[in-house]
Design a protein around this motif. Structure first.
Motif, short mmCIF file in Angstrom:
data_model
loop_
_atom_site.label_atom_id
_atom_site.label_comp_id
_atom_site.label_asym_id
_atom_site.label_seq_id
_atom_site.Cartn_x
_atom_site.Cartn_y
_atom_site.Cartn_z
N ILE A 32 43.12 52.34 43.42
CA ILE A 32 42.69 50.94 43.40
C ILE A 32 41.20 50.94 43.17
O ILE A 32 40.45 51.65 43.84
CB ILE A 32 43.01 50.24 44.74
CG1 ILE A 32 44.51 50.26 45.02
CG2 ILE A 32 42.47 48.81 44.74
CD1 ILE A 32 44.89 49.76 46.38
N ALA A 33 40.77 50.17 42.21
CA ALA A 33 39.35 50.05 41.93
C ALA A 33 38.81 48.80 42.60
O ALA A 33 39.47 47.77 42.62
CB ALA A 33 39.11 49.99 40.42
N SER A 34 37.63 48.93 43.17
CA SER A 34 36.97 47.76 43.72
C SER A 34 35.63 47.61 43.02
O SER A 34 35.03 48.58 42.58
CB SER A 34 36.78 47.89 45.23
OG SER A 34 35.89 48.95 45.53
N SER A 35 35.21 46.40 42.91
CA SER A 35 33.91 46.10 42.32
C SER A 35 33.45 44.78 42.92
O SER A 35 34.10 44.23 43.81
CB SER A 35 34.01 45.98 40.80
OG SER A 35 34.70 44.81 40.43
N THR A 36 32.36 44.26 42.42
CA THR A 36 31.88 42.97 42.91
C THR A 36 32.87 41.86 42.58
O THR A 36 32.81 40.79 43.17
CB THR A 36 30.50 42.64 42.32
OG1 THR A 36 30.60 42.69 40.90
CG2 THR A 36 29.45 43.62 42.79
#
Length: 108
Positions: A32-36
């Motif tokens: 799972i990628a997280s970013s702003t």
């Protein structure tokens, strides 16, 4: 979050979502990628880099702050208090002692 709210009838807190939904999925090996912008299943290499870049903007400043905090406490106490001597901080202490990171986090 809207989908969860619709199914539960209430909106979970961000902390609840991060600790009870996202963290267990990460721990189970789900990528799972997280970013702003939030969380997502990465669909391209750019999403992977977005995750690392976002994490880097959090990790590097925190490591630097911990290193500075530790140095100041050692100085103020005549080195009587070593904050990272507890067993639960062994990995952090080792990370901050790495000469390759010394310039990046402070004096280590």
């Amino acid at each position: 979050m809207a989908h969860i709210e619709e199914r539960r009838g209430s909106l979970p807190t961000l902390h609840y979502f991060q600790t009870r939904v996202i963290a267990p999925l990460w721990d189970a090996g789900v990528i799972i990628a997280s970013s702003t912008k939030g969380y997502k299943i990465p669909s391209c290499e750019g999403d992977l880099h977005d995750f690392v870049n976002h994490s880097n903007t959090i990790i590097q400043p925190l490591l630097s702050r911990i290193s500075q905090y530790r140095d100041r406490i050692c100085l103020a106490t005549g080195e009587a208090i070593e904050l990272l001597d507890r067993e639960e901080y062994a990995n952090l202490k080792q990370l901050l002692a790495d000469p390759a990171l010394t310039g990046f986090v402070g004096n280590g």
